[in-house]
Design an enzyme around this catalytic site. Structure first.
Site, mmCIF file in Angstrom:
data_model
loop_
_atom_site.group_PDB
_atom_site.id
_atom_site.type_symbol
_atom_site.label_atom_id
_atom_site.label_comp_id
_atom_site.label_asym_id
_atom_site.label_seq_id
_atom_site.Cartn_x
_atom_site.Cartn_y
_atom_site.Cartn_z
ATOM 1 N N LYS A 131 9.272 -8.933 -32.294
ATOM 2 C CA LYS A 131 8.060 -8.872 -32.377
ATOM 3 C C LYS A 131 7.946 -8.035 -33.744
ATOM 4 C CE LYS A 131 6.228 -9.142 -28.002
ATOM 5 N NZ LYS A 131 6.391 -8.231 -26.554
ATOM 6 N N HIS A 134 3.583 -3.747 -35.105
ATOM 7 C CA HIS A 134 2.080 -3.717 -35.277
ATOM 8 C C HIS A 134 1.274 -2.436 -34.941
ATOM 9 C CE1 HIS A 134 1.194 -3.766 -31.122
ATOM 10 N NE2 HIS A 134 2.039 -4.962 -30.800
ATOM 11 N N HIS A 137 2.297 0.326 -32.310
ATOM 12 C CA HIS A 137 3.487 1.194 -32.206
ATOM 13 C C HIS A 137 3.355 2.378 -33.613
ATOM 14 C CE1 HIS A 137 5.460 -1.477 -29.511
ATOM 15 N NE2 HIS A 137 6.049 -0.747 -29.422
HETATM 16 N N1 ARG Z 1 9.693 -0.756 -25.816
HETATM 17 C C1 ARG Z 1 8.518 -0.105 -25.040
HETATM 18 C C2 ARG Z 1 7.226 -0.691 -25.382
HETATM 19 O O1 ARG Z 1 6.887 -1.114 -26.685
HETATM 20 C C3 ARG Z 1 8.663 1.325 -25.174
HETATM 21 C C4 ARG Z 1 9.727 2.042 -24.539
HETATM 22 C C5 ARG Z 1 9.502 3.389 -24.342
HETATM 23 N N2 ARG Z 1 10.782 4.099 -23.886
HETATM 24 C C6 ARG Z 1 11.358 4.089 -22.854
HETATM 25 N N3 ARG Z 1 12.232 4.855 -22.721
HETATM 26 N N4 ARG Z 1 10.700 3.463 -21.825
HETATM 27 O O2 ARG Z 1 6.133 -0.808 -24.906
#
Ligand code: ARG
Length: 571
Positions: A131, A134, A137
């Site tokens: 992805k 954007h 994040h």
């Molecule tokens: N990749 C996930 C997202 O974009 C966030 C991960 C956050 N960290 C975790 N340990 N769950 O929503």
């Protein structure tokens, strides 16, 4: 000498003199001092009810007696209002003491070693593979980066972890799509964009040809089973994504100590499942395995799907255990959107039930508000999305145009445009309390006037320019009476409070407090600058005002750095 410590000392002597029979006095008197809401009431106040029990007197009586006893006008005047003992600093002494402290070691006013020997893990940015990066994040990335810097500044060992979203059936689908319609050249050249269009194509085609879904699942199974071809393609997709993300990280000066993401825990799931079974926490429900959280009024935490696949929460549990074993953290922060609150509450509870008490007081979900784009929810599918690279690009272009127009003789205009453009975007993301929703508007992110990053940077450049012009320091001692005016005192108050601001920002995981402080400092200094001559004074006054300028520049630079913004010397 710090004023708080100084007043603490006065207070202690005062109490010992006024109440010679008192015993068991608290030894942290200076940390009990509060800042009155209105500076006219004094600079620091001591709430005497804290001593009431100890001295067996009413707070009012204590305050009155202490006000009569303490007499050190060269440091502060003392008065009392109700049960409060108020200290109004001697203005020139306050100026001297503050500037001496700030200038004692440039770049470190507000730093401390209180975190020495302690480790904090920060899970931030944590982007998803295939992805594009954007604005959704942006918050986690800049908040995490700032918290990393703040905690290190306070002496902590901080470990930055990018918990990559690199696990899930969608990666099987992506491989299936690649096999049908992709090739090496298109992915190498198109990067994440090419991967995204493959994914979109998969969904379009799957509507016509449902067997594709099965193919996708089969590829995912192959990844899980460690099939060399599947892994090779998948790892290459990952590399492509990170290569694109790296451009953004470089612009923002963001770094990680680990990129161990969800897939890293593939071979670490056994322990979680075994322990859950052994502790009799797992329960079957419709073929899936869950941990019941009913007594805590939460829906069950899903651990294994009916096909035996693990889930996001299972991986988070494995990751927390791994981090504890590997880094021996004292705190582990998850800088993740508010929408995931339930997810974190659930698995924190599961870990606690597994017998890990640290799950309760060492794991923290540092939540932030939702990001929308010009009033609408972000959606990649509907094309309602803004890519970070584009935002940073446009901000730099705008800065460059302004610089070309206003400062055509500047060396290195591109570098300054980068600092200013990025500064504007980062500032806008760290301006408000983190829990506040952010609606992204181009005009706002690219705004350079009013309370903005460029405004604070401009003030820093103004100080730097003044300091370049300042006459070389001669032997004369600065006359701090030149800083007894209201404008200088307002600046000094912000400077002297800065270490508290940093500590509070760390305690509350709230970088916006530092954003606020540098903005207030810039405003207060500019007010001082317009109302007082700094350089062409008699030397002793000029020296004091130059010192103030030096301290302001130093603290703005530190503050900006702590929120991830650079400070250009000229702009
Ligand atoms: N990749 C996930 C997202 O974009 C966030 C991960 C956050 N960290 C975790 N340990 N769950 O929503």
């Amino acid at each position: 000498m710090n004023m708080r410590t100084e007043i603490g000392r006065m207070l202690k002597t005062g109490i010992e003199t006024a109440f010679p029979e008192a015993s068991d006095l608290p030894d942290n008197l200076s940390s009990m001092l509060e800042t009155p809401p209105d500076p006219n009431m004094g600079d620091l106040a001591f709430p005497c009810f804290r001593l009431s029990k100890n001295l067996r007197k009413s707070p009012q009586a204590i305050a009155q007696l202490l006000a009569q006893t303490i007499h050190e006008p060269e440091t502060a005047d003392v008065s009392c209002i109700g049960g409060y003992l108020n200290f109004s600093f001697n203005k020139s002494n306050f100026a001297r003491s503050t500037l001496e402290s700030v200038l004692a070691s440039p770049g470190s006013w507000g730093s401390s070693s209180e975190g020495k020997g302690k480790t904090v893990c920060m899970d931030y940015s944590s982007i998803n593979i295939a992805k594009r990066f954007h604005i959704g994040h942006l918050s986690t990335t800049v908040l995490g980066n700032s918290l990393m810097r703040i905690y290190r500044f306070l002496g902590w060992n901080a470990v930055g972890i990018n918990h990559l979203g690199d696990w899930g059936t969608q990666f099987g689908k992506m491989i299936a799509a690649y096999k049908h319609w992709g090739n090496e050249k298109m992915v190498e050249e198109g990067g994440v964009n090419a991967l995204t269009s493959l994914y979109v194509r998969f969904h379009e085609e799957a509507e016509k040809c449902p067997s594709l879904e099965e193919e996708g699942r089969a590829w995912f199974k192959k990844i899980e089973d460690g099939d060399p071809e599947a892994l090779k393609i998948f790892n290459w997709f990952k590399e492509m994504t990170l290569r694109d993300a790296q451009k953004v990280y470089e612009l923002l000066d963001v770094h990680f100590d680990s990129y161990a993401g969800e897939s890293f825990y593939n071979d670490k799931m056994g322990r979680v499942i075994d322990e859950l079974k052994q502790k009799q926490l797992l329960r079957e429900s419709d073929g899936a395995m869950i941990v019941d959280l009913e007594p805590w009024k939460m829906p069950p935490c899903l651990i294994l799907k009916s096909d035996g696949a693990t889930l996001y929460a299972t991986r988070d549990i494995a990751a927390a255990l791994y981090r504890k074993d590997t880094y021996h953290f004292d705190q582990c922060l998850y800088i993740v959107a508010y929408q995931q609150q339930l997810h974190f509450r659930q698995w924190f509870k599961v870990l606690e039930l597994m017998g890990y008490p640290w799950a309760k007081d060492q794991l923290h979900h540092v939540a932030f508000g939702m990001v929308s784009y010009e009033g609408k929810t972000l959606s990649t599918r509907e094309g309602h999305v803004v890519y970070l690279e584009e935002v940073l690009q446009r901000a730099q272009e705008k800065a460059l145009n302004i610089i070309r127009e206003k400062s055509p003789n500047l060396d290195n205009p591109e570098k300054v445009a980068r600092q200013v453009g990025i500064g504007a975007v980062v500032y806008s993301a760290l301006q408000n309390g983190r829990i506040k929703d952010i609606d992204f508007w181009w005009e706002r992110a690219l705004n350079f006037d009013g309370d903005t990053g460029p405004y604070v940077q401009y003030t820093y450049a103004r100080c730097s320019s003044l300091l370049r012009k300042a006459a070389p320091v001669n032997a004369a001692a600065p006359d701090y009476n030149a800083l007894a005016n209201d404008e200088a005192q307002a600046v000094l108050r912000i400077l002297s409070r800065f270490p508290d601001t940093v500590r509070e920002a760390a305690d509350k995981y709230e970088p916006s407090m530092i954003t606020r402080a540098v903005t207030d400092l810039a405003k207060a200094y500019n007010k001082f600058y317009y109302e007082h001559r700094i350089l062409d004074q008699d030397t002793a006054s000029s020296l004091a005002r130059t010192e103030l300028t030096k301290a302001v520049a130093d603290v703005i630079r530190t503050g900006l750095w702590l929120i991830g913004i650079e400070a250009p010397e000229r702009m």
